[in-house]
Design a protein around this motif. Structure first.
Motif, mmCIF file in Angstrom:
data_model
loop_
_atom_site.group_PDB
_atom_site.id
_atom_site.type_symbol
_atom_site.label_atom_id
_atom_site.label_comp_id
_atom_site.label_asym_id
_atom_site.label_seq_id
_atom_site.Cartn_x
_atom_site.Cartn_y
_atom_site.Cartn_z
ATOM 1 N N LEU A 1 28.803 16.190 4.672
ATOM 2 C CA LEU A 1 28.554 17.514 5.286
ATOM 3 C C LEU A 1 30.225 18.060 5.810
ATOM 4 N N VAL A 2 30.327 19.135 5.562
ATOM 5 C CA VAL A 2 31.535 19.875 5.910
ATOM 6 C C VAL A 2 30.906 21.114 6.752
ATOM 7 N N VAL B 1 25.023 18.252 19.394
ATOM 8 C CA VAL B 1 23.807 17.620 18.661
ATOM 9 C C VAL B 1 24.166 16.314 18.253
ATOM 10 N N GLY B 2 25.151 15.748 19.049
ATOM 11 C CA GLY B 2 25.497 14.437 18.923
ATOM 12 C C GLY B 2 26.082 13.786 17.705
ATOM 13 N N LEU B 3 26.861 14.750 16.980
ATOM 14 C CA LEU B 3 27.222 14.061 15.560
ATOM 15 C C LEU B 3 28.686 14.232 15.556
ATOM 16 N N ALA B 4 29.367 14.253 17.039
ATOM 17 C CA ALA B 4 30.834 14.392 16.787
ATOM 18 C C ALA B 4 31.308 12.908 16.434
ATOM 19 N N GLY B 5 32.315 12.923 15.605
ATOM 20 C CA GLY B 5 33.022 11.687 15.035
ATOM 21 C C GLY B 5 32.201 10.781 13.905
ATOM 22 N N ALA B 6 31.010 11.531 13.468
ATOM 23 C CA ALA B 6 30.197 10.722 12.472
ATOM 24 C C ALA B 6 31.226 10.496 11.113
ATOM 25 N N ALA C 1 40.905 14.057 19.846
ATOM 26 C CA ALA C 1 40.355 13.383 20.940
ATOM 27 C C ALA C 1 39.385 14.344 21.526
ATOM 28 N N PHE C 2 39.750 15.618 21.784
ATOM 29 C CA PHE C 2 38.828 16.738 22.339
ATOM 30 C C PHE C 2 37.425 16.618 21.656
ATOM 31 N N CYS C 3 37.719 16.723 20.311
ATOM 32 C CA CYS C 3 36.302 16.997 19.552
ATOM 33 C C CYS C 3 35.621 15.722 18.957
ATOM 34 N N GLY C 4 36.303 14.410 19.208
ATOM 35 C CA GLY C 4 35.400 13.160 19.085
ATOM 36 C C GLY C 4 35.766 12.676 17.795
ATOM 37 N N ALA C 5 36.719 13.257 17.143
ATOM 38 C CA ALA C 5 37.161 12.920 15.814
ATOM 39 C C ALA C 5 38.113 11.843 15.749
ATOM 40 N N GLY D 1 35.138 25.718 21.497
ATOM 41 C CA GLY D 1 35.228 26.509 22.779
ATOM 42 C C GLY D 1 34.185 27.206 23.206
ATOM 43 N N VAL D 2 33.146 27.288 22.771
ATOM 44 C CA VAL D 2 31.992 27.935 23.081
ATOM 45 C C VAL D 2 30.813 27.063 23.060
ATOM 46 N N ALA D 3 30.535 26.354 22.034
ATOM 47 C CA ALA D 3 29.035 25.415 21.978
ATOM 48 C C ALA D 3 29.488 24.175 22.320
ATOM 49 N N GLY D 4 28.677 23.194 22.590
ATOM 50 C CA GLY D 4 28.724 21.818 22.929
ATOM 51 C C GLY D 4 29.128 21.726 24.353
ATOM 52 N N PRO D 5 29.327 20.322 24.562
ATOM 53 C CA PRO D 5 29.761 20.187 26.102
ATOM 54 C C PRO D 5 31.063 20.342 26.057
ATOM 55 N N GLY D 6 31.254 21.053 27.145
ATOM 56 C CA GLY D 6 32.626 21.506 27.445
ATOM 57 C C GLY D 6 33.397 22.385 26.263
ATOM 58 N N GLY D 7 32.664 22.857 25.619
ATOM 59 C CA GLY D 7 33.303 23.584 24.490
ATOM 60 C C GLY D 7 33.790 22.678 23.285
ATOM 61 N N ARG D 8 33.286 21.680 23.134
ATOM 62 C CA ARG D 8 33.704 20.758 22.169
ATOM 63 C C ARG D 8 32.912 20.862 20.714
ATOM 64 N N GLY D 9 32.224 22.028 20.511
ATOM 65 C CA GLY D 9 31.629 22.251 19.204
ATOM 66 C C GLY D 9 30.046 21.902 19.127
ATOM 67 N N LEU D 10 29.570 22.513 18.105
ATOM 68 C CA LEU D 10 28.083 22.303 18.099
ATOM 69 C C LEU D 10 27.928 21.008 17.746
ATOM 70 N N LEU D 11 28.705 20.468 16.885
ATOM 71 C CA LEU D 11 28.468 19.064 16.484
ATOM 72 C C LEU D 11 28.384 17.943 17.595
ATOM 73 N N ALA D 12 29.304 18.270 18.522
ATOM 74 C CA ALA D 12 29.280 17.593 19.803
ATOM 75 C C ALA D 12 28.006 17.809 20.581
#
Length: 385
Positions: A200-201, A222-227, A94-98, A209-220
Motif C-alpha cells: 500500500l502506497v 487509523v493505527g497503520l503508522a509504521g506498518a 520519528a514523527f510519523c512513526g516510520a 499536519g492536519v490528520a491523525g494525532p498531533g498532525g502525524r497523518g491519517l495513517l497514524a
C-alpha cells in the motif's frame, strides 16, 4: 501564376487553435503573480498550519542559508546531502512513526521516485481514479500494468488484485483527497492489500499536519503508522510551509530508493533553506499539537459560510459545475478581498468545476467574518448556497 506554397506547416502551428479551443471551453489558464502583501485573505494556498511566515520557520530557513549556502550544490549522492537533510529525515520518520525517510526536491518528485522504483513491467498498480496527477504520471512512467479503480472502493481494489498475474502489486491512493478533502478508507484498503500480498502506497500530502494525532497523518490516525507493508509520501510545502517532499517507510525501501529512484539520483538535492524551514516547522508542530484541530475548526466555519458540509480535512470544495461560473466566482471573491482556488478540468471531472477553499490554523475570527461576507455575496447569486 504564383507557385504553390509547398513548405510544411510550422511545427508550432497547432498551438493557437489549441489555445482558442481552451479559451472557448473556459479552460485557458494564466499566471497571476501576487505581491508580497496584496491585502487579500488567502484561502487558496496550502499553508494549512499558517507556518510559511512564522518567525521560527523563517529563521530556520535563514540560518540554513547562512550555514550551508543558497543551494545544495549537487545531487544527493554527490554533494547535495547535508547533515541538515539527515536531521530532517530522522525527525520526519520519528514523527510519523516510520522506520526511515528520504527527502526529495518536491512532493511530485517523491511520488515519481517511489512508484517507478517499486514497480516495473512485472508489476500491477491499482490506482484510485481520483489520484493526484503526480501519482497518475508515476503509474504511466513505471511501465507497470495499471488498473484504475473507482474512488475509495476497496472491493474494486480486491477484485483487481484477485485476478492479477504479476509477481508484484501496489495499491496507490491519497489519504486526503486534494480536490474534495475526503478521507480514504485506509484500514479497508490495507486489509485488502495485505490479504492479496500487495504494497500500500499512501500519499499523505494533505494529511500531514492536519490528520491523525498531533498532525502525524491519517495513517497514524487509523493505527497503520509504521506498518511494514505501507510506504508513505509527504510534501513539505503544505502544512510545513516550506518546499520539498519525502518518502517514509521500511529501511529496506529507503535503501532501495537511494539505489533506484531516478528523481532522487539525478536531481539536485533540496535547497538548505527549504530543509531548514521544514525542520523548524516540524519541531513547531510537535511543540504545538493543537494546530491541526484549529485547522479543522476553521474548515468547518468556511464550509458553513459556503453552505456545504464540514470536511474532515483542511479542504472545502464548493462545486459550481461550469468552469466559467467557477472562474467568475473566484475572480469576484478576489474583488471582495478573498483569494480562493478555482479547479477546472482536467484537475476535476467535466461538470464539476469548483471553488476550493483551504483552511489555516491561524485564521482569526475577523478573517472568518470577512470570508463569510465574500462567500455569501458570491455564492448566493450562483445558486450554490
Amino acid at each position: 501564376m504564383p507557385f504553390p506554397d509547398t513548405r510544411p506547416p510550422h511545427p508550432l502551428a497547432w498551438l493557437e487553435p489549441h489555445a482558442a479551443a481552451r479559451r472557448a471551453a473556459g479552460l485557458r489558464r494564466e499566471l497571476r503573480p501576487r505581491a508580497a502583501a496584496d491585502g487579500l485573505l488567502d484561502l487558496a494556498g496550502n499553508d494549512y498550519l499558517g507556518l510559511a511566515h512564522h518567525p521560527r520557520v523563517v529563521e530556520g530557513a535563514v540560518a540554513a542559508v547562512r550555514t550551508w549556502g543558497a543551494g545544495s550544490t549537487g545531487s544527493r549522492l554527490v554533494t547535495g546531502s547535508t547533515a541538515l537533510h539527515a536531521e530532517l529525515e530522522a525527525e520526519l520518520a520519528a514523527f510519523c512513526g516510520a522506520e526511515d525517510a528520504l527527502v526529495f526536491s518536491s512532493g511530485y518528485a517523491a511520488n515519481l521516485g517511489v512508484i517507478t522504483a517499486l514497480a516495473g513491467p512485472d508489476s500491477l498498480i491499482v490506482s484510485d481514479a481520483a489520484n493526484h496527477a503526480s501519482l497518475i504520471d508515476s503509474c504511466r512512467l513505471s511501465r507497470a500494468q495499471v488498473a484504475v479503480v473507482p474512488h475509495d472502493d476497496p472491493q474494486a481494489v480486491d477484485a483487481v488484485l484477485a485476478a492479477r498475474t504479476t509477481s508484484r502489486a501496489l495499491v496507490v491512493t491519497e489519504s486526503v483527497n486534494s480536490v474534495d478533502g475526503g478521507l480514504a478508507p485506509l484500514r479497508e484498503l490495507h486489509a485488502v492489500a495485505r490479504a492479496r500480498g500487495a504494497l500500500l502506497v499512501v500519499d499523505e500530502a494533505h494529511g500531514l499536519g492536519v490528520a491523525g494525532p498531533g498532525g502525524r497523518g491519517l495513517l497514524a490516525g487509523v493505527g497503520l503508522a509504521g506498518a511494514d507493508d505501507v510506504v508513505v509520501t509527504v510534501t513539505l510545502s503544505k502544512a510545513l510551509g516550506s518546499q520539498g517532499g519525502a518518502v517514509l517507510g521500511p529501511a529496506a525501501v529507503i535503501a532501495h530508493l537511494v539505489d533506484a529512484a531516478r528523481t532522487f539520483i539525478f536531481d539536485t538535492g533540496l535547497a538548505p533553506a527549504s530543509v531548514g524551514a521544514a525542520l523548524a516547522a516540524l519541531r513547531l508542530l510537535r511543540s504545538e499539537p493543537g494546530r491541526p484541530a484549529a485547522v479543522l475548526r476553521a474548515a468547518a466555519a468556511l464550509a458553513d459560510a459556503a453552505g456545504v458540509p464540514a470536511p474532515a480535512s483542511a479542504v472545502v470544495a464548493v462545486v459550481l459545475g461550469d468552469p466559467e461560473v467557477a472562474l467568475a466566482g473566484a475572480q469576484r471573491c478576489a474583488e471582495l478581498g478573498v483569494r480562493v482556488g478555482c479547479f477546472r478540468p482536467p484537475s476535476v471531472p467535466e461538470g464539476t468545476s469548483r471553488l476550493r477553499l483551504t483552511a489555516r490554523a491561524d485564521l482569526t475570527e475577523a478573517d472568518l467574518v470577512r470570508a463569510w461576507a465574500a462567500l455569501t455575496a458570491v455564492l448566493a447569486p450562483a445558486g450554490a448556497r
